[in-house]
Design a protein around this motif. Structure first.
Motif, mmCIF file in Angstrom:
data_model
loop_
_atom_site.group_PDB
_atom_site.id
_atom_site.type_symbol
_atom_site.label_atom_id
_atom_site.label_comp_id
_atom_site.label_asym_id
_atom_site.label_seq_id
_atom_site.Cartn_x
_atom_site.Cartn_y
_atom_site.Cartn_z
ATOM 1 N N GLU A 1 0.835 -1.211 0.000
ATOM 2 C CA GLU A 1 0.000 0.000 0.000
ATOM 3 C C GLU A 1 0.866 1.257 0.000
ATOM 4 O OE1 GLU A 1 -3.574 2.126 2.598
ATOM 5 O OE2 GLU A 1 -2.146 0.783 3.601
ATOM 6 N N PRO A 2 0.740 2.100 -1.015
ATOM 7 C CA PRO A 2 1.357 3.424 -0.943
ATOM 8 C C PRO A 2 0.611 4.292 0.070
ATOM 9 C CG PRO A 2 0.807 2.816 -3.220
ATOM 10 C CD PRO A 2 0.095 1.862 -2.319
ATOM 11 N N ARG B 1 3.997 6.442 -3.652
ATOM 12 C CA ARG B 1 3.420 6.797 -4.951
ATOM 13 C C ARG B 1 2.866 5.564 -5.656
ATOM 14 N NH1 ARG B 1 2.943 12.402 -5.981
ATOM 15 N NH2 ARG B 1 4.736 13.460 -5.061
ATOM 16 N N GLN B 2 1.818 5.783 -6.443
ATOM 17 C CA GLN B 2 1.206 4.684 -7.185
ATOM 18 C C GLN B 2 2.177 4.092 -8.202
ATOM 19 O OE1 GLN B 2 -1.949 3.543 -6.301
ATOM 20 N NE2 GLN B 2 -1.713 5.056 -4.670
ATOM 21 N N ALA B 3 2.914 4.939 -8.913
ATOM 22 C CA ALA B 3 3.857 4.438 -9.908
ATOM 23 C C ALA B 3 4.943 3.591 -9.259
ATOM 24 C CB ALA B 3 4.483 5.599 -10.676
ATOM 25 N N GLN B 4 5.392 4.003 -8.082
ATOM 26 C CA GLN B 4 6.390 3.224 -7.351
ATOM 27 C C GLN B 4 5.839 1.845 -6.994
ATOM 28 O OE1 GLN B 4 7.293 4.848 -3.505
ATOM 29 N NE2 GLN B 4 9.049 3.500 -3.130
ATOM 30 N N ALA B 5 4.593 1.812 -6.523
ATOM 31 C CA ALA B 5 3.983 0.534 -6.163
ATOM 32 C C ALA B 5 3.847 -0.379 -7.371
ATOM 33 C CB ALA B 5 2.616 0.771 -5.518
ATOM 34 N N MET B 6 3.433 0.168 -8.504
ATOM 35 C CA MET B 6 3.275 -0.650 -9.699
ATOM 36 C C MET B 6 4.621 -1.192 -10.182
ATOM 37 S SD MET B 6 0.064 -0.886 -10.135
ATOM 38 C CE MET B 6 -0.058 -1.552 -11.810
ATOM 39 N N ALA B 7 5.674 -0.398 -10.048
ATOM 40 C CA ALA B 7 7.008 -0.867 -10.418
ATOM 41 C C ALA B 7 7.465 -1.986 -9.485
ATOM 42 C CB ALA B 7 7.995 0.289 -10.394
ATOM 43 N N VAL B 8 7.146 -1.868 -8.199
ATOM 44 C CA VAL B 8 7.486 -2.919 -7.250
ATOM 45 C C VAL B 8 6.762 -4.217 -7.597
ATOM 46 C CG1 VAL B 8 7.151 -3.663 -4.844
ATOM 47 C CG2 VAL B 8 8.147 -1.421 -5.334
ATOM 48 N N PHE C 1 -5.209 -0.426 -2.864
ATOM 49 C CA PHE C 1 -5.424 0.879 -3.488
ATOM 50 C C PHE C 1 -6.273 1.738 -2.571
ATOM 51 C CE2 PHE C 1 -7.617 3.292 -7.140
ATOM 52 C CZ PHE C 1 -6.648 4.285 -7.135
ATOM 53 N N ASP C 2 -5.618 2.578 -1.795
ATOM 54 C CA ASP C 2 -6.302 3.472 -0.868
ATOM 55 C C ASP C 2 -6.515 4.806 -1.577
ATOM 56 O OD1 ASP C 2 -6.828 5.423 1.197
ATOM 57 O OD2 ASP C 2 -6.192 3.908 2.647
ATOM 58 N N LEU C 3 -7.768 5.113 -1.862
ATOM 59 C CA LEU C 3 -8.086 6.306 -2.633
ATOM 60 C C LEU C 3 -7.765 7.588 -1.862
ATOM 61 C CD1 LEU C 3 -11.354 4.818 -4.024
ATOM 62 C CD2 LEU C 3 -9.482 5.596 -5.461
ATOM 63 N N TYR C 4 -7.834 7.541 -0.560
ATOM 64 C CA TYR C 4 -7.458 8.690 0.266
ATOM 65 C C TYR C 4 -5.981 9.018 0.078
ATOM 66 C CZ TYR C 4 -5.986 10.995 4.620
ATOM 67 O OH TYR C 4 -5.404 11.825 5.555
ATOM 68 N N HIS C 5 -5.124 8.033 0.239
ATOM 69 C CA HIS C 5 -3.688 8.266 0.076
ATOM 70 C C HIS C 5 -3.357 8.671 -1.358
ATOM 71 C CE1 HIS C 5 -2.831 6.946 4.093
ATOM 72 N NE2 HIS C 5 -3.238 5.708 3.876
ATOM 73 N N CYS C 6 -3.991 8.036 -2.321
ATOM 74 C CA CYS C 6 -3.726 8.346 -3.725
ATOM 75 C C CYS C 6 -4.105 9.778 -4.059
ATOM 76 C CB CYS C 6 -4.474 7.366 -4.627
ATOM 77 S SG CYS C 6 -4.194 7.627 -6.396
#
Length: 265
Positions: free
Chosen positions: A146-147, A160-167, A180-185
Protein backbone atom coordinates in the motif's frame (compact mmCIF):
# COMPACT_ATOMS: atom_id res chain seq x y z
CA UNK A 1 -22.70 -4.30 -5.96
CA UNK A 2 -20.09 -2.54 -3.85
CA UNK A 3 -19.23 -4.55 -0.72
CA UNK A 4 -18.27 -2.34 2.22
CA UNK A 5 -16.02 -3.48 5.07
CA UNK A 6 -15.73 -1.57 8.33
CA UNK A 7 -12.24 -0.75 9.53
CA UNK A 8 -12.63 -1.52 13.22
CA UNK A 9 -9.45 0.34 14.17
CA UNK A 10 -11.19 3.57 13.18
CA UNK A 11 -14.95 2.93 13.17
CA UNK A 12 -17.13 2.13 16.19
CA UNK A 13 -14.54 3.33 18.69
CA UNK A 14 -17.43 4.13 21.03
CA UNK A 15 -17.42 0.36 21.72
CA UNK A 16 -14.80 -2.00 23.14
CA UNK A 17 -12.90 -3.64 20.30
CA UNK A 18 -14.59 -7.05 20.48
CA UNK A 19 -18.01 -5.38 20.59
CA UNK A 20 -17.28 -3.50 17.34
CA UNK A 21 -17.93 -6.65 15.30
CA UNK A 22 -21.58 -6.79 16.34
CA UNK A 23 -21.92 -3.02 15.95
CA UNK A 24 -20.58 -3.21 12.39
CA UNK A 25 -22.98 -6.01 11.49
CA UNK A 26 -25.93 -4.10 12.94
CA UNK A 27 -25.00 -1.12 10.77
CA UNK A 28 -25.11 -3.25 7.62
CA UNK A 29 -21.45 -4.09 7.06
CA UNK A 30 -20.72 -7.60 5.79
CA UNK A 31 -16.95 -7.55 6.24
CA UNK A 32 -14.36 -6.06 8.58
CA UNK A 33 -10.72 -5.08 8.49
CA UNK A 34 -8.43 -3.49 11.08
CA UNK A 35 -4.79 -2.68 11.59
CA UNK A 36 -3.65 -5.57 13.79
CA UNK A 37 -5.26 -8.61 15.42
CA UNK A 38 -2.34 -9.60 17.63
CA UNK A 39 -3.57 -8.19 20.95
CA UNK A 40 -6.31 -10.84 20.89
CA UNK A 41 -6.25 -14.60 20.57
CA UNK A 42 -7.08 -15.67 17.02
CA UNK A 43 -9.87 -17.93 18.28
CA UNK A 44 -11.51 -15.03 20.15
CA UNK A 45 -11.57 -12.98 16.97
CA UNK A 46 -12.85 -15.94 14.96
CA UNK A 47 -15.72 -16.32 17.42
CA UNK A 48 -16.58 -12.59 17.17
CA UNK A 49 -16.67 -12.87 13.37
CA UNK A 50 -18.88 -15.94 13.47
CA UNK A 51 -21.28 -14.44 16.01
CA UNK A 52 -21.71 -11.32 13.87
CA UNK A 53 -21.73 -13.28 10.57
CA UNK A 54 -18.91 -11.15 9.16
CA UNK A 55 -16.00 -11.86 6.86
CA UNK A 56 -12.47 -10.90 7.81
CA UNK A 57 -11.14 -9.22 4.67
CA UNK A 58 -7.79 -7.69 5.65
CA UNK A 59 -5.29 -6.95 8.39
CA UNK A 60 -1.61 -5.98 8.54
CA UNK A 61 1.47 -7.98 9.36
CA UNK A 62 3.12 -7.03 12.66
CA UNK A 63 4.68 -3.58 12.17
CA UNK A 64 7.71 -3.69 14.43
CA UNK A 65 7.57 -1.40 17.47
CA UNK A 66 4.49 0.66 16.61
CA UNK A 67 4.48 2.55 19.90
CA UNK A 68 8.08 3.64 19.26
CA UNK A 69 7.12 4.96 15.84
CA UNK A 70 7.95 2.03 13.58
CA UNK A 71 5.58 1.59 10.65
CA UNK A 72 6.38 -1.78 9.14
CA UNK A 73 9.34 -4.08 8.56
CA UNK A 74 9.21 -5.08 4.92
CA UNK A 75 11.87 -2.64 3.64
CA UNK A 76 14.07 -2.37 6.73
CA UNK A 77 17.71 -3.53 6.31
CA UNK A 78 18.88 -5.89 9.01
CA UNK A 79 15.35 -6.83 10.06
CA UNK A 80 14.78 -9.66 7.57
CA UNK A 81 14.56 -12.33 10.26
CA UNK A 82 12.00 -10.30 12.18
CA UNK A 83 10.01 -9.80 8.99
CA UNK A 84 9.94 -13.55 8.37
CA UNK A 85 8.79 -14.16 11.94
CA UNK A 86 6.05 -11.55 11.46
CA UNK A 87 4.93 -13.32 8.30
CA UNK A 88 4.59 -16.62 10.15
CA UNK A 89 2.46 -14.91 12.79
CA UNK A 90 0.33 -13.08 10.23
CA UNK A 91 -0.33 -16.20 8.19
CA UNK A 92 -1.26 -18.11 11.35
CA UNK A 93 -3.93 -15.51 12.15
CA UNK A 94 -5.06 -15.41 8.52
CA UNK A 95 -5.69 -19.16 8.57
CA UNK A 96 -7.73 -19.04 11.77
CA UNK A 97 -9.71 -15.99 10.63
CA UNK A 98 -10.12 -17.28 7.05
CA UNK A 99 -8.66 -13.98 5.84
CA UNK A 100 -7.51 -14.14 2.21
CA UNK A 101 -5.10 -11.18 2.23
CA UNK A 102 -2.61 -9.44 4.51
CA UNK A 103 -0.75 -6.18 4.08
CA UNK A 104 3.05 -6.21 4.38
CA UNK A 105 3.73 -2.67 5.64
CA UNK A 106 6.78 -1.21 3.91
CA UNK A 107 8.27 0.80 6.78
CA UNK A 108 10.01 4.15 7.14
CA UNK A 109 13.18 5.52 5.58
CA UNK A 110 15.64 7.13 7.99
CA UNK A 111 15.48 10.91 8.09
CA UNK A 112 17.63 12.43 5.37
CA UNK A 113 18.03 9.13 3.51
CA UNK A 114 20.32 9.40 0.49
CA UNK A 115 20.00 7.54 -2.81
CA UNK A 116 22.12 4.61 -1.60
CA UNK A 117 19.93 4.16 1.46
CA UNK A 118 16.76 4.27 -0.64
CA UNK A 119 18.26 1.67 -2.99
CA UNK A 120 19.11 -0.57 -0.04
CA UNK A 121 15.57 -0.36 1.30
CA UNK A 122 14.22 -1.12 -2.16
CA UNK A 123 16.35 -4.24 -2.53
CA UNK A 124 15.30 -5.53 0.90
CA UNK A 125 11.66 -4.77 0.11
CA UNK A 126 11.72 -6.75 -3.13
CA UNK A 127 13.49 -9.69 -1.48
CA UNK A 128 11.07 -9.77 1.47
CA UNK A 129 8.01 -9.52 -0.78
CA UNK A 130 9.23 -12.39 -2.96
CA UNK A 131 9.74 -14.51 0.14
CA UNK A 132 6.33 -13.53 1.51
CA UNK A 133 4.69 -14.34 -1.81
CA UNK A 134 6.14 -17.85 -1.82
CA UNK A 135 5.10 -18.56 1.77
CA UNK A 136 1.63 -17.05 1.36
CA UNK A 137 1.04 -19.01 -1.85
CA UNK A 138 1.53 -22.26 0.07
CA UNK A 139 -1.57 -21.47 2.12
CA UNK A 140 -3.59 -19.66 -0.54
CA UNK A 141 -3.16 -16.08 0.71
CA UNK A 142 -2.39 -12.79 -1.02
CA UNK A 143 0.19 -10.24 0.08
CA UNK A 144 -0.76 -6.59 -0.39
CA UNK A 145 1.39 -3.48 -0.67
CA UNK A 146 0.00 0.00 0.00
CA UNK A 147 1.36 3.42 -0.94
CA UNK A 148 0.76 5.70 2.07
CA UNK A 149 0.89 9.47 1.86
CA UNK A 150 3.88 11.19 3.41
CA UNK A 151 1.79 13.94 4.97
CA UNK A 152 0.18 11.50 7.40
CA UNK A 153 3.24 9.25 7.59
CA UNK A 154 6.43 11.21 6.84
CA UNK A 155 9.27 9.11 5.49
CA UNK A 156 7.14 6.13 4.48
CA UNK A 157 9.08 4.13 1.91
CA UNK A 158 6.18 3.41 -0.47
CA UNK A 159 4.22 6.56 -1.22
CA UNK A 160 3.42 6.80 -4.95
CA UNK A 161 1.21 4.68 -7.18
CA UNK A 162 3.86 4.44 -9.91
CA UNK A 163 6.39 3.22 -7.35
CA UNK A 164 3.98 0.53 -6.16
CA UNK A 165 3.28 -0.65 -9.70
CA UNK A 166 7.01 -0.87 -10.42
CA UNK A 167 7.49 -2.92 -7.25
CA UNK A 168 4.72 -5.32 -8.26
CA UNK A 169 6.30 -5.79 -11.66
CA UNK A 170 9.73 -6.45 -10.17
CA UNK A 171 8.42 -8.90 -7.55
CA UNK A 172 6.59 -10.75 -10.32
CA UNK A 173 4.23 -12.80 -8.14
CA UNK A 174 0.55 -13.27 -8.95
CA UNK A 175 -0.39 -13.21 -5.27
CA UNK A 176 1.26 -9.85 -4.50
CA UNK A 177 -1.29 -7.13 -5.23
CA UNK A 178 -2.04 -3.46 -4.74
CA UNK A 179 -3.94 -2.16 -1.75
CA UNK A 180 -5.42 0.88 -3.49
CA UNK A 181 -6.30 3.47 -0.87
CA UNK A 182 -8.09 6.31 -2.63
CA UNK A 183 -7.46 8.69 0.27
CA UNK A 184 -3.69 8.27 0.08
CA UNK A 185 -3.73 8.35 -3.73
CA UNK A 186 -5.66 11.60 -3.86
CA UNK A 187 -3.18 13.31 -1.54
CA UNK A 188 -0.05 12.08 -3.35
CA UNK A 189 -1.12 11.64 -6.97
CA UNK A 190 -4.73 12.70 -7.62
CA UNK A 191 -6.41 11.60 -10.87
CA UNK A 192 -8.28 8.84 -9.06
CA UNK A 193 -10.42 7.50 -11.89
CA UNK A 194 -7.44 7.15 -14.21
CA UNK A 195 -5.37 5.43 -11.54
CA UNK A 196 -8.27 3.07 -10.85
CA UNK A 197 -8.53 2.22 -14.53
CA UNK A 198 -4.81 1.88 -15.24
CA UNK A 199 -4.08 -0.20 -12.15
CA UNK A 200 -7.27 -2.21 -12.06
CA UNK A 201 -5.73 -5.59 -12.90
CA UNK A 202 -3.27 -5.23 -10.01
CA UNK A 203 -5.78 -4.22 -7.32
CA UNK A 204 -6.42 -6.69 -4.51
CA UNK A 205 -8.28 -4.37 -2.14
CA UNK A 206 -9.64 -0.81 -2.09
CA UNK A 207 -9.96 1.62 0.82
CA UNK A 208 -11.72 4.96 1.13
CA UNK A 209 -11.94 8.08 3.30
CA UNK A 210 -12.84 11.72 2.86
CA UNK A 211 -10.02 14.00 1.70
CA UNK A 212 -8.31 15.93 3.20
CA UNK A 213 -9.63 15.34 6.74
CA UNK A 214 -10.01 11.52 6.63
CA UNK A 215 -13.60 11.79 7.86
CA UNK A 216 -16.68 10.22 6.21
CA UNK A 217 -16.37 9.66 2.44
CA UNK A 218 -19.02 12.29 1.68
CA UNK A 219 -16.93 14.98 3.41
CA UNK A 220 -14.29 16.70 1.32
CA UNK A 221 -13.11 16.84 -2.25
CA UNK A 222 -13.63 13.30 -3.56
CA UNK A 223 -16.92 12.25 -5.19
CA UNK A 224 -17.07 8.58 -4.23
CA UNK A 225 -20.35 7.69 -5.99
CA UNK A 226 -18.61 8.23 -9.35
CA UNK A 227 -15.69 6.05 -8.26
CA UNK A 228 -18.05 3.31 -7.05
CA UNK A 229 -19.90 3.42 -10.36
CA UNK A 230 -16.63 3.00 -12.27
CA UNK A 231 -15.57 0.12 -10.02
CA UNK A 232 -18.82 -1.56 -10.98
CA UNK A 233 -18.38 -1.09 -14.71
CA UNK A 234 -14.82 -2.39 -14.45
CA UNK A 235 -16.15 -5.48 -12.71
CA UNK A 236 -14.60 -5.01 -9.29
CA UNK A 237 -15.80 -7.83 -7.05
CA UNK A 238 -13.57 -7.22 -4.02
CA UNK A 239 -14.12 -5.29 -0.83
CA UNK A 240 -14.03 -1.55 -0.18
CA UNK A 241 -12.59 -0.88 3.26
CA UNK A 242 -13.99 2.13 5.12
CA UNK A 243 -10.83 3.38 6.79
CA UNK A 244 -11.88 6.79 8.03
CA UNK A 245 -12.25 8.65 11.32
CA UNK A 246 -15.91 9.48 12.06
CA UNK A 247 -16.62 13.10 12.89
CA UNK A 248 -18.80 11.98 15.80
CA UNK A 249 -20.50 8.71 16.76
CA UNK A 250 -19.94 6.21 13.94
CA UNK A 251 -23.55 5.28 13.28
CA UNK A 252 -24.61 8.92 12.98
CA UNK A 253 -22.28 9.41 10.05
CA UNK A 254 -23.26 6.37 7.96
CA UNK A 255 -25.89 8.13 5.87
CA UNK A 256 -23.45 8.28 2.96
CA UNK A 257 -23.52 4.48 2.75
CA UNK A 258 -27.27 3.90 2.53
CA UNK A 259 -27.21 3.18 -1.24
CA UNK A 260 -24.73 0.39 -0.49
CA UNK A 261 -26.56 -1.25 2.40
CA UNK A 262 -25.52 0.73 5.47
CA UNK A 263 -27.91 2.21 8.00
CA UNK A 264 -27.52 5.12 10.41
CA UNK A 265 -30.43 4.03 12.59
Amino acid sequence: MIRLAANLSMLFNEHAFIDRFAAAAEAGFKGVEYLFPYAFAAEELRHALAEAQLEQVLFNLPPGDWDAGERGLASLPGREGEFRDSLIEGLRYAETLNCPRIHAIAGLLPQGADADTVAEHHAIYISNLRYAAREAAKVGRDILIEPINTRDMPGFFLSRQAQAMAVLEEVGADNVKLQFDLYHCQIMDGDLLRHLERQFSAIGHIQIAGVPTRHEPDVGEVHYPALFERMGTLGYSGWVGCEYRPQAETRAGLGWGKPWGLTDR
